[in-house]
Design a protein around this motif. Sequence first.
Motif, PDB file in Angstrom:
ATOM      1  N   GLN A 112       0.828  -1.218   0.000  1.00 14.92           N
ATOM      2  CA  GLN A 112       0.000   0.000   0.000  1.00 14.92           C
ATOM      3  C   GLN A 112       0.854   1.257   0.000  1.00 14.92           C
ATOM      4  O   GLN A 112       0.414   2.322  -0.451  1.00 14.92           O
ATOM      5  N   TYR A 113       2.089   1.124   0.516  1.00 12.27           N
ATOM      6  CA  TYR A 113       2.977   2.273   0.642  1.00 12.27           C
ATOM      7  C   TYR A 113       4.138   2.203  -0.355  1.00 12.27           C
ATOM      8  O   TYR A 113       5.143   2.900  -0.200  1.00 12.27           O
ATOM      9  N   GLY A 114       3.991   1.346  -1.353  1.00 13.84           N
ATOM     10  CA  GLY A 114       5.032   1.236  -2.369  1.00 13.84           C
ATOM     11  C   GLY A 114       6.273   0.503  -1.899  1.00 13.84           C
ATOM     12  O   GLY A 114       7.339   0.608  -2.513  1.00 13.84           O
ATOM     13  N   MET A 115       6.161  -0.247  -0.819  1.00  9.43           N
ATOM     14  CA  MET A 115       7.296  -0.981  -0.256  1.00  9.43           C
ATOM     15  C   MET A 115       7.211  -2.441  -0.677  1.00  9.43           C
ATOM     16  O   MET A 115       6.123  -2.986  -0.886  1.00  9.43           O
ATOM     17  N   THR A 116       8.355  -3.075  -0.789  1.00 15.37           N
ATOM     18  CA  THR A 116       8.414  -4.503  -1.091  1.00 15.37           C
ATOM     19  C   THR A 116       9.400  -5.184  -0.150  1.00 15.37           C
ATOM     20  O   THR A 116      10.301  -4.535   0.394  1.00 15.37           O
ATOM     21  N   ARG A 117       9.218  -6.464   0.012  1.00 13.92           N
ATOM     22  CA  ARG A 117      10.119  -7.260   0.840  1.00 13.92           C
ATOM     23  C   ARG A 117      11.478  -7.365   0.145  1.00 13.92           C
ATOM     24  O   ARG A 117      11.556  -7.613  -1.059  1.00 13.92           O
ATOM     25  N   LEU A 118      12.556  -7.167   0.886  1.00 16.79           N
ATOM     26  CA  LEU A 118      13.895  -7.271   0.313  1.00 16.79           C
ATOM     27  C   LEU A 118      14.209  -8.734  -0.003  1.00 16.79           C
ATOM     28  O   LEU A 118      13.959  -9.626   0.808  1.00 16.79           O
ATOM     29  N   GLY A 119      14.741  -8.971  -1.186  1.00 14.77           N
ATOM     30  CA  GLY A 119      15.042 -10.332  -1.606  1.00 14.77           C
ATOM     31  C   GLY A 119      16.327 -10.863  -1.021  1.00 14.77           C
ATOM     32  O   GLY A 119      17.093 -10.143  -0.357  1.00 14.77           O
ATOM     33  N   ASP A 124       9.481 -11.779   8.040  1.00 13.70           N
ATOM     34  CA  ASP A 124       8.332 -10.960   8.439  1.00 13.70           C
ATOM     35  C   ASP A 124       8.729  -9.965   9.530  1.00 13.70           C
ATOM     36  O   ASP A 124       8.360  -8.788   9.475  1.00 13.70           O
ATOM     37  N   SER A 125       9.471 -10.434  10.540  1.00 13.30           N
ATOM     38  CA  SER A 125       9.852  -9.547  11.650  1.00 13.30           C
ATOM     39  C   SER A 125      10.766  -8.429  11.177  1.00 13.30           C
ATOM     40  O   SER A 125      10.661  -7.286  11.645  1.00 13.30           O
ATOM     41  N   ALA A 126      11.652  -8.740  10.232  1.00 16.12           N
ATOM     42  CA  ALA A 126      12.549  -7.705   9.702  1.00 16.12           C
ATOM     43  C   ALA A 126      11.774  -6.670   8.899  1.00 16.12           C
ATOM     44  O   ALA A 126      12.057  -5.467   8.967  1.00 16.12           O
ATOM     45  N   VAL A 127      10.794  -7.122   8.127  1.00 11.14           N
ATOM     46  CA  VAL A 127       9.951  -6.194   7.358  1.00 11.14           C
ATOM     47  C   VAL A 127       9.211  -5.259   8.304  1.00 11.14           C
ATOM     48  O   VAL A 127       9.153  -4.036   8.086  1.00 11.14           O
ATOM     49  N   LYS A 128       8.645  -5.824   9.367  1.00  2.55           N
ATOM     50  CA  LYS A 128       7.878  -5.009  10.312  1.00  2.55           C
ATOM     51  C   LYS A 128       8.769  -3.971  10.992  1.00  2.55           C
ATOM     52  O   LYS A 128       8.366  -2.812  11.174  1.00  2.55           O
ATOM     53  N   SER A 129       9.988  -4.378  11.354  1.00  2.00           N
ATOM     54  CA  SER A 129      10.920  -3.442  11.987  1.00  2.00           C
ATOM     55  C   SER A 129      11.298  -2.322  11.022  1.00  2.00           C
ATOM     56  O   SER A 129      11.383  -1.148  11.414  1.00  2.00           O
ATOM     57  N   ARG A 130      11.506  -2.685   9.760  1.00  2.00           N
ATOM     58  CA  ARG A 130      11.878  -1.684   8.756  1.00  2.00           C
ATOM     59  C   ARG A 130      10.723  -0.715   8.485  1.00  2.00           C
ATOM     60  O   ARG A 130      10.932   0.473   8.253  1.00  2.00           O
ATOM     61  N   MET A 131       9.492  -1.231   8.519  1.00  2.00           N
ATOM     62  CA  MET A 131       8.336  -0.357   8.293  1.00  2.00           C
ATOM     63  C   MET A 131       8.174   0.646   9.429  1.00  2.00           C
ATOM     64  O   MET A 131       7.831   1.813   9.198  1.00  2.00           O
ATOM     65  N   VAL A 132       8.428   0.195  10.657  1.00  2.00           N
ATOM     66  CA  VAL A 132       8.356   1.122  11.799  1.00  2.00           C
ATOM     67  C   VAL A 132       9.389   2.230  11.616  1.00  2.00           C
ATOM     68  O   VAL A 132       9.101   3.422  11.844  1.00  2.00           O
ATOM     69  N   LEU A 148      17.781  11.320  11.690  1.00  2.00           N
ATOM     70  CA  LEU A 148      18.592  10.122  11.809  1.00  2.00           C
ATOM     71  C   LEU A 148      17.786   8.895  11.415  1.00  2.00           C
ATOM     72  O   LEU A 148      18.294   7.991  10.730  1.00  2.00           O
ATOM     73  N   ASP A 149      16.499   8.862  11.820  1.00  2.00           N
ATOM     74  CA  ASP A 149      15.637   7.748  11.427  1.00  2.00           C
ATOM     75  C   ASP A 149      15.508   7.661   9.909  1.00  2.00           C
ATOM     76  O   ASP A 149      15.477   6.571   9.333  1.00  2.00           O
ATOM     77  N   ALA A 150      15.418   8.805   9.257  1.00  2.00           N
ATOM     78  CA  ALA A 150      15.282   8.826   7.802  1.00  2.00           C
ATOM     79  C   ALA A 150      16.518   8.247   7.137  1.00  2.00           C
ATOM     80  O   ALA A 150      16.427   7.468   6.181  1.00  2.00           O
ATOM     81  N   VAL A 151      17.686   8.632   7.639  1.00  2.00           N
ATOM     82  CA  VAL A 151      18.937   8.116   7.075  1.00  2.00           C
ATOM     83  C   VAL A 151      19.045   6.613   7.291  1.00  2.00           C
ATOM     84  O   VAL A 151      19.392   5.852   6.383  1.00  2.00           O
ATOM     85  N   GLU A 152      18.737   6.160   8.505  1.00  2.00           N
ATOM     86  CA  GLU A 152      18.826   4.730   8.801  1.00  2.00           C
ATOM     87  C   GLU A 152      17.818   3.931   7.982  1.00  2.00           C
ATOM     88  O   GLU A 152      18.115   2.826   7.515  1.00  2.00           O
ATOM     89  N   ALA A 153      16.628   4.483   7.785  1.00  2.00           N
ATOM     90  CA  ALA A 153      15.622   3.802   6.976  1.00  2.00           C
ATOM     91  C   ALA A 153      16.086   3.681   5.532  1.00  2.00           C
ATOM     92  O   ALA A 153      15.866   2.655   4.875  1.00  2.00           O
TER      93      ALA A 153
END
Length: 342
Positions: A38-45, A157-165, A176-181
Motif C-alpha cells: 500500500q505504501y510502495g514498499m516490497t520485501r527485500l530479496g 516478516d519480523s525484519a519487514v515489520k521493523s523496517r516499516m516502523v 537520523l531515522d530517515a537516514v537509517e531507513a
Amino acid sequence: MEANATVALWIQYLILQVLSVTRLASSFGSDVDTWIAQYGMTRLGATAATTVETFISLSPTSTSAVVPVGAVVKTSDGTISFTVTEDTDNQYWSATAGGYVRAQGVSSITCPIECNTTGSVGNVSAGVINLLGTQISGIDTCTNLSAVSNGSDEETDSAVKSRMVLWFSSLSSATLDAVEASISGVASNLTYQVIQNETPDGLYRAGYFFATIDDGSGDVPDTTLTSVESAIEATRACGVETSTVRATVIAAVIVVPVSLAAGVELASVQTAVSSAITAYINALTVGGVCQYTTISSIALQSAGSLVTSVGVVTVNGVVADIGGSTGTVVRVTSVTVNDTDA
C-alpha cells in the motif's frame, strides 16, 4: 440455538481473520507483502554470497592459464556452486583474455566468485569451495582461504515489520531515522553505523555525518556503496554534507582450548565449534563488540558432549573483548581448536 451459536462462532472467526490482516503487527507471510505494498514498499530479496577464490597450479613453470568469467567452482560435497565474476580492478584481469591470467611461473591467483544460489546457503567455511566445476587448462585445484558470510535470505516478516516502523518514523525526513531507513532499504544483508558531526578521520565537523556499512564480507562492493550514497542523498537535509565508507575490519583470530571426551576426534569438534563461532562473529553489526565470554559459551554449546570442558578462549592472543569502536566491524580470520590433553 446450536445452529445460531455455530454461525456466530463462524462470523467471529471471519472477523478475527479480517482484523489480523488489517494490522501489520498481526499479519504474516503474503499478508505482510500486501500490507506494505500500500505504501510502495516490497520485501527485500535474498542476496548471493560473494568471496574470492584461489586457483592453484601444481606445476606453474610449465604453462600459463586463464580463469574465464563464468567458470564454475563447487563445494567439496558438490551441492553448492559459485561462478567467477568480472572485476576489472583485479591485478590478474585481462580484457583481451576475457578472464584472469595466471602467468607462467605464478603458482596461484585469486578471482572474485558469486554463489549461484541466493541466500545464506552460500555462507560456507574456509577451504570448502575446493572443486573445479569447469576444467581449466593450467589450473589443478582451487580453494577459498576465508569463510563466506555475506549471503542473506529473503527478508523475514519480523525484519519487514521493523523496517516499516523505521520508515514511518522517517517520514519527517532529514532525521537520523530517515537516514537509517534509507540505508536499511538498500539490501537485507547490510549493517551500519551513522556518526554525526565527525569525519571518518575522527575530527569534529559540524553539519557533517558519515555512514559506515558492511554486508557481512568485510569488503563492501563499490556498487553497494553507491546505492547507499544515493539512498542517503534522497533524505539528507539541504546543506548537510555526508559520505559513505566501508567499515574498518578488525580481524579476529580465535583459539579455543578443549578437553575431548573419550573416543572423540579433534576434527569433528573443530568443524562444529568453528562454524558456530564464525556465524556469531560474522553476524556482528558495525560498532558491535566481540565478547570472548560469548565465544566460550558458543564453543561449549556447539561441541556439546564431544568435550568435557572448554578452556580459556583467546581473541587475537589475549583474553579480552575486541571491537566496539566507531566505524569498525569484527570479522573472523581463523578459529583454531586445540586439544589440551594432547
